[in-house]
Structure formats: C-alpha cells, structure tokens
Design a protein around this motif. Structure first.
Motif, PDB file in Angstrom:
ATOM      1  N   UNK A  14      45.311  55.060  33.375  1.00  0.00           N
ATOM      2  CA  UNK A  14      44.363  54.231  34.111  1.00  0.00           C
ATOM      3  C   UNK A  14      43.404  52.907  33.561  1.00  0.00           C
ATOM      4  N   UNK A  15      43.228  52.664  32.828  1.00  0.00           N
ATOM      5  CA  UNK A  15      42.908  52.094  31.934  1.00  0.00           C
ATOM      6  C   UNK A  15      43.394  50.497  32.155  1.00  0.00           C
ATOM      7  N   UNK A  16      44.848  50.563  32.509  1.00  0.00           N
ATOM      8  CA  UNK A  16      45.760  49.167  33.346  1.00  0.00           C
ATOM      9  C   UNK A  16      45.015  49.193  34.301  1.00  0.00           C
ATOM     10  N   UNK A  17      45.117  50.597  35.178  1.00  0.00           N
ATOM     11  CA  UNK A  17      45.141  50.064  36.678  1.00  0.00           C
ATOM     12  C   UNK A  17      43.178  49.827  37.002  1.00  0.00           C
ATOM     13  N   UNK A  18      42.178  49.840  35.937  1.00  0.00           N
ATOM     14  CA  UNK A  18      41.094  49.024  36.392  1.00  0.00           C
ATOM     15  C   UNK A  18      41.102  47.455  35.841  1.00  0.00           C
ATOM     16  N   UNK A  19      42.038  47.339  35.337  1.00  0.00           N
ATOM     17  CA  UNK A  19      42.178  45.860  35.150  1.00  0.00           C
ATOM     18  C   UNK A  19      43.302  45.202  36.004  1.00  0.00           C
ATOM     19  N   UNK A  20      43.815  46.125  36.495  1.00  0.00           N
ATOM     20  CA  UNK A  20      44.502  45.235  37.488  1.00  0.00           C
ATOM     21  C   UNK A  20      43.464  45.054  38.641  1.00  0.00           C
ATOM     22  N   UNK A  21      42.455  45.923  38.855  1.00  0.00           N
ATOM     23  CA  UNK A  21      41.671  46.396  39.981  1.00  0.00           C
ATOM     24  C   UNK A  21      40.877  44.262  39.942  1.00  0.00           C
ATOM     25  N   UNK A  22      40.696  43.879  38.867  1.00  0.00           N
ATOM     26  CA  UNK A  22      39.589  43.197  38.545  1.00  0.00           C
ATOM     27  C   UNK A  22      40.152  41.839  39.155  1.00  0.00           C
ATOM     28  N   UNK A  23      41.879  42.093  39.068  1.00  0.00           N
ATOM     29  CA  UNK A  23      42.400  40.576  39.632  1.00  0.00           C
ATOM     30  C   UNK A  23      42.252  40.603  41.057  1.00  0.00           C
ATOM     31  N   UNK A  24      43.114  39.398  41.462  1.00  0.00           N
ATOM     32  CA  UNK A  24      43.249  39.230  43.273  1.00  0.00           C
ATOM     33  C   UNK A  24      44.396  39.972  43.635  1.00  0.00           C
ATOM     34  N   UNK A  25      44.328  40.768  44.969  1.00  0.00           N
ATOM     35  CA  UNK A  25      45.337  41.893  45.383  1.00  0.00           C
ATOM     36  C   UNK A  25      46.428  41.514  45.038  1.00  0.00           C
ATOM     37  N   UNK A  26      46.840  40.456  45.691  1.00  0.00           N
ATOM     38  CA  UNK A  26      47.860  39.648  46.385  1.00  0.00           C
ATOM     39  C   UNK A  26      48.685  40.074  44.852  1.00  0.00           C
ATOM     40  N   UNK A  27      47.839  39.093  44.016  1.00  0.00           N
ATOM     41  CA  UNK A  27      49.008  39.043  42.939  1.00  0.00           C
ATOM     42  C   UNK A  27      48.754  40.162  42.096  1.00  0.00           C
ATOM     43  N   UNK A  28      47.913  41.154  41.721  1.00  0.00           N
ATOM     44  CA  UNK A  28      47.987  42.716  41.697  1.00  0.00           C
ATOM     45  C   UNK A  28      49.683  42.825  42.521  1.00  0.00           C
ATOM     46  N   UNK A  29      49.587  43.418  43.346  1.00  0.00           N
ATOM     47  CA  UNK A  29      49.993  44.034  44.825  1.00  0.00           C
ATOM     48  C   UNK A  29      51.654  43.873  43.522  1.00  0.00           C
ATOM     49  N   UNK A  30      51.878  42.454  43.719  1.00  0.00           N
ATOM     50  CA  UNK A  30      53.350  41.308  43.036  1.00  0.00           C
ATOM     51  C   UNK A  30      53.618  41.856  41.868  1.00  0.00           C
ATOM     52  N   UNK A  31      52.647  42.094  41.009  1.00  0.00           N
ATOM     53  CA  UNK A  31      53.253  42.275  39.607  1.00  0.00           C
ATOM     54  C   UNK A  31      53.360  43.946  39.153  1.00  0.00           C
ATOM     55  N   UNK A  32      52.588  45.030  40.182  1.00  0.00           N
ATOM     56  CA  UNK A  32      52.669  46.119  40.396  1.00  0.00           C
ATOM     57  C   UNK A  32      53.925  46.572  40.481  1.00  0.00           C
ATOM     58  N   UNK A  33      54.317  46.421  41.824  1.00  0.00           N
ATOM     59  CA  UNK A  33      55.540  46.058  42.376  1.00  0.00           C
ATOM     60  C   UNK A  33      56.578  45.980  41.707  1.00  0.00           C
TER      61      UNK A  33
END
Length: 167
Positions: A14-33
């Motif tokens: 959950x804490x990591x997902x909160x940190x990903x939410x602060x990133x631009x979505x296109x970058x977060x999407x790429x790295x999460x996938x």
C-alpha cells in the motif's frame, strides 16, 4: 490471482502504491507492468512442476520405442506462459499478471485436467496446488520488484526522460 497475505506485506505494498500515485501515470504504468511481469515469470517453473506430464503414450508400443516417464513431459508443461497487462487509462487503471497455458489445444487440456471430464479424467486441481506453493513467494517478490521499479521510475522522472505530452 487472488492472494491472502500478512498485514505487514499488505501495508508495504500500500505504501509503495501511494508512492507510485505521485509519479506521472504513464511512467508509473510502465514500471508497474514491468514489475508484475518479472514477478509472474517466477511462477512458470512452479506451474510446470504441478502440471502432470502429458504426451506419454499408454498402451502398446513398437519395440525399442520406450520413452522414460521423466524424459517426456509433453506439450502441456512446455506451454506454460505468463503475461501482465494494464487495463484502463493512464489516469486510472489496474495492473494484473497471469500465469497460465498458451491458447489452443493445450489450454483445453489444462481445463480438462483441472476440472475433470465425464469421460473419466479425474480433476487434478493444479491451480490450487500452484497457489499453495507460489502465493507467499510471489508477494515478497512483488514487493521487492515494485521497490526497485519505483527507484527506476523516480530516476526517469528526475532525468526528465519521457515527459508528459501536452496537447
């Protein structure tokens, strides 16, 4: 994949997902996938190990055509694959990963083995055995992959690579 996990791993994810939410979505999407795909790749040997060997003929054989049981594992074990997808738009979406069998006849065989048939194939329950063996390790691997991917994403944002498009 439906998983039950301990509270501390859940809180860390959950804490990591909160940190990903602060990133631009296109970058977060790429790295999460990418993190999900690396996590699911570890499940391939586990699913292969719980898949019963197919392709070994039973019954009469020609002389000299004996294949030892451990040498012939069949097409079903070789057809285990993984994929990860991002569903939704950049603003809101979900990343998921799948470990399964390639489409086609092998996928049908896996379904027949999992649930059984009326013609005498007993249910093997491969997926429940897979989840018992892989659920715990996958969560710890997912947490570590998400943390390393978060560092890469933060470096990408800091370097100014892959900026958002403005229309």
């Amino acid at each position: 994949m439906l998983l039950k996990w301990e509270n501390n791993i859940e809180q860390e994810i959950e804490a990591l997902m909160g940190r990903y939410a602060a990133l631009p979505r296109h970058i977060a999407k790429k790295h999460l996938q990418a993190a999900m795909k690396r996590t699911m790749k570890d499940g391939i040997p586990v699913l292969r190990s719980v898949t019963p060997p197919l392709g070994v003929r039973r019954g009469r054989r020609r002389r000299g055509s004996f294949v030892p049981q451990n040498k012939s594992t069949g097409e079903l074990r070789r057809s285990v694959t993984t994929k990860s997808k991002y569903i939704g738009r950049n603003a809101d979406g979900v990343v998921y990963g799948v470990v399964g069998y390639k489409a086609g006849l092998n996928s049908r065989k896996a379904i027949w083995l999992e649930y059984g048939t009326r013609r005498g194939i007993r249910p093997q329950q491969m997926i429940s055995r897979f989840l018992q063996q892989y659920a715990g390790p996958s969560l710890t691997r997912l947490k570590s992959e998400m943390a390393s991917a978060l560092e890469k994403a933060a470096n990408e944002v800091a370097a100014g690579k892959n900026p958002t498009r403005t229309f």
